[in-house]
Motif scaffolding. Structure first.
Motif, PDB file in Angstrom:
ATOM      1  N   HIS A  35     -23.703  23.139  32.327  1.00  0.00           N
ATOM      2  CA  HIS A  35     -23.995  24.286  33.207  1.00  0.00           C
ATOM      3  C   HIS A  35     -23.942  24.019  34.520  1.00  0.00           C
ATOM      4  N   ASN A  42     -19.194  27.900  32.168  1.00  0.00           N
ATOM      5  CA  ASN A  42     -20.303  28.267  31.098  1.00  0.00           C
ATOM      6  C   ASN A  42     -21.641  28.171  32.182  1.00  0.00           C
ATOM      7  N   GLY A  43     -22.680  28.923  31.464  1.00  0.00           N
ATOM      8  CA  GLY A  43     -23.843  28.814  32.293  1.00  0.00           C
ATOM      9  C   GLY A  43     -25.101  29.232  31.290  1.00  0.00           C
TER      10      GLY A  43
END
Length: 602
Positions: A35, A42-43
């Protein structure tokens, strides 16, 4: 052994293993590092499907794909004048799924404290990391958007007014503070009740505490999206409080002594299994024109079925789609001498296939690309030739039109525990950073259709059909390999090619090990409606790496394939780990494309 799409995530996971943690502790640590170091991919408010095989236990799928909020109805989006769910902005946000899935994995299968596994991500967010080139390149494409519309994103990603540069530290103090506060408040809430209670407290803080409050505030802020207008989202406190990650049985298919495990029909995972089911008993020579033609044409049939039958808004007939009788009949549709330009879903239960009006339109060539300057379908490959019409690394415009990509990690530990996970969504270019938290909402609802009665219609409480699709393989009933790749619609193309290179190693140039199978020239096709806005399609297309034999390319063109020759190392971002059950020997491999994937072990 660890393999992931970023070296810092792999090294963090390895550090956890060396401290005595197991594969699941290491996976959570690596997931949170991803992340931080791949924020364009992505997160925490994105999603992650996870396949796990505990030593001596059953293979399970942990679903970290959130559902559509209660207010996310077709009627609401249509009332806004929309024909497709926007590719960015809060209207595209499902209930965030990644965080709770990682917490559930840690609680049920890990051994370490939440504070210990989060320490690596907190350190990189607080003290900084040297970002890979793609981070800065992605930010550069949305610089004006950040400066004029998304100031909370500019605060983090426009350092001194400029995109992040390789070799200079990139920090995210807001994210570090979020995780530090989470750990402290979870410890305070749990008191002396123990590790599981602290993890449960963190889950509650995400769903109902300070994080939930900030996410709901952000969803309510009018935000410029790919429609060209400003919209508020539908996510509410009730949506966050009522959803949690869950376990389920995998979809499986047996092929020549192997059992392949995937997520079920709410993902595209069964399309991987269908491609194996479509293979004839006798296979052509690996890497030949016959080989590529066979796999491309089989993929078209499987992906047409994905379009007609997969989704969480209806029952997916997975058993029928994988049955011998159905695939024998479907196999007969493949012309060995001619590429198909048609979208041809089947009728596994005798019912007519259900396709959206948009899918029918792009399949007929009408409105193939409705957004100027956008070509191709699905998430991007790692790189592309400047003349290639297929997607490249995140394609973002000043009006916010964007495609993000994805991450992947695989881990096997000394005890034989195995895990594959494909985190994605919540990209820095998908939504503005939530000012109080340091990360944005996701956009997975863009995969649903704004048309009632389809398996993948936008439906409150139902998951959008995700492209995320980790894999786990058993040999004679024993887990032996975990693998996967970023790449959206390409994921279950590249993975099939990789798996066959491993499974048929006795037939392939004297045998390819894991690394050789990843390095082998790869390809994909876009002959079906893409899963990402603007949902385009390129009938008859095949994109190959330039390392592909020229005679193979010429023969594919003779058979009618619309072949694009991309860069030499541009197709796939595979990771893999394996364990030989006879000897206990572990192995791992990582993708050289993009020069950031990393495999490590001891």
């Amino acid at each position: 052994m660890v393999s992931s799409t970023h070296y810092l995530a792999s090294q963090s996971a390895m550090a956890v293993l060396e401290r005595g943690g197991n594969a699941y502790d290491a996976a959570v640590a690596a997931g949170f590092v991803l992340h931080v170091v791949e924020p364009h991919l992505n997160g925490p408010a994105g999603e992650v499907p996870i396949i796990l095989a505990p030593a001596g236990g059953e293979v399970r799928v942990l679903c970290g794909q959130g559902v559509a909020p209660a207010g996310a109805t077709v009627a609401h989006y249509r009332s806004l004048g929309l024909d497709l769910v926007p590719g960015t902005g809060p209207l595209a946000a499902a209930v965030p799924g990644a965080f709770d899935a990682w917490m559930l994995l840690l609680r049920d299968h890990g051994t370490m404290e939440l504070a210990d596994v989060l320490a690596y991500a907190i350190g990189y967010a607080r003290d900084g990391h040297a970002p890979v080139e793609r981070v800065g390149e992605t930010v550069a494409t949305v610089r004006e958007l950040f400066e004029t519309e998304w100031p909370s994103s500019a605060e983090i990603y426009l350092v001194d007014g400029a995109p992040p540069r390789p070799g200079e530290l990139l920090r995210n103090p807001q994210l570090a503070a979020t995780w530090q506060r989470l750990v402290e408040e979870a410890e305070e809430e749990a008191g002396g009740a123990g590790r599981e209670a602290r993890i449960e407290a963190a889950r509650r803080l995400w769903r109902e505490g300070f994080i939930a409050e900030a996410l709901v505030r952000q969803a309510g802020r009018p935000t410029l999206d790919t429609s060209g207008a400003r919209h508020t989202g539908t996510l509410t406190a009730a949506d966050l409080a009522s959803w949690e990650a869950s376990y389920e049985a995998p979809a499986t298919y047996d092929w020549r002594g192997w059992t392949l495990c995937k997520a079920a029909g709410w993902s595209q995972g069964p399309a991987f299994l269908q491609q194996l089911a479509l293979l004839p008993p006798e296979l052509p020579a690996y890497g030949s024109a016959d080989w590529v033609h066979l796999l491309v044409e089989g993929c078209k049939l499987a992906m047409a079925d994905r379009e007609a039958w997969y989704g969480d808004a209806a029952e997916v007939p997975v058993d029928a789609l994988l049955s011998d009788a159905y695939n024998t009949a479907r196999r007969a549709l493949v012309d060995p001498e001619k590429a198909s330009y048609e979208l041809r879903p089947g009728s596994p239960l005798g019912e007519e296939p259900r396709l959206s009006a948009h899918a029918l339109a792009v399949a007929s060539g009408a409105g193939e690309f409705d957004v100027p300057g956008v070509a191709g379908a699905g998430e991007p490959t790692v790189a592309k030739s400047p003349t290639s019409p297929v997607p490249g690394e995140p394609d973002v415009r000043e009006d916010g039109l964007t495609r993000g990509d994805t991450c992947h990690l695989d881990i096997v530990d000394r005890w034989g525990n195995m895990v594959a996970a494909t985190p994605s969504g919540g990209w820095l270019q998908s939504n503005p950073v939530v000012p109080e938290l340091g990360f944005p909402l996701g956009t997975r609802l863009q995969m649903t259709w704004l048309e009632e009665g389809l398996p993948n219609s936008l439906t409150p409480g139902r998951r959008p059909r995700t492209t995320l699709t980790p894999s786990l393989a058993l040999k004679d009933g024993v887990p032996v390999m975990a693998f996967g790749t970023p790449g959206g619609d390409q994921q279950d193309q590249w993975q099939v090619h990789f798996f066959l290179a491993v499974a048929l190693r006795d037939r392939v140039r004297g045998g390819l090990d894991l690394q050789g199978a990843i390095d082998a020239p790869n390809w994909h096709n876009d002959s079906f409606p893409g899963s990402f806005f603007p949902r385009g399609m390129r009938p008859g297309s095949v994109t190959v790496e330039s390392r592909t034999d020229a005679e193979v390319v010429a023969e594919l063109r003779r058979r009618g394939h619309d072949v694009t020759v991309g860069d030499a190392w541009s197709e796939g971002r595979l990771c893999a780990v394996a364990r030989d059950p006879r000897t206990g020997v572990l192995s791992a491999a990582a993708n050289p494309r993009g020069m950031q994937g990393y495999a490590v072990g001891r």
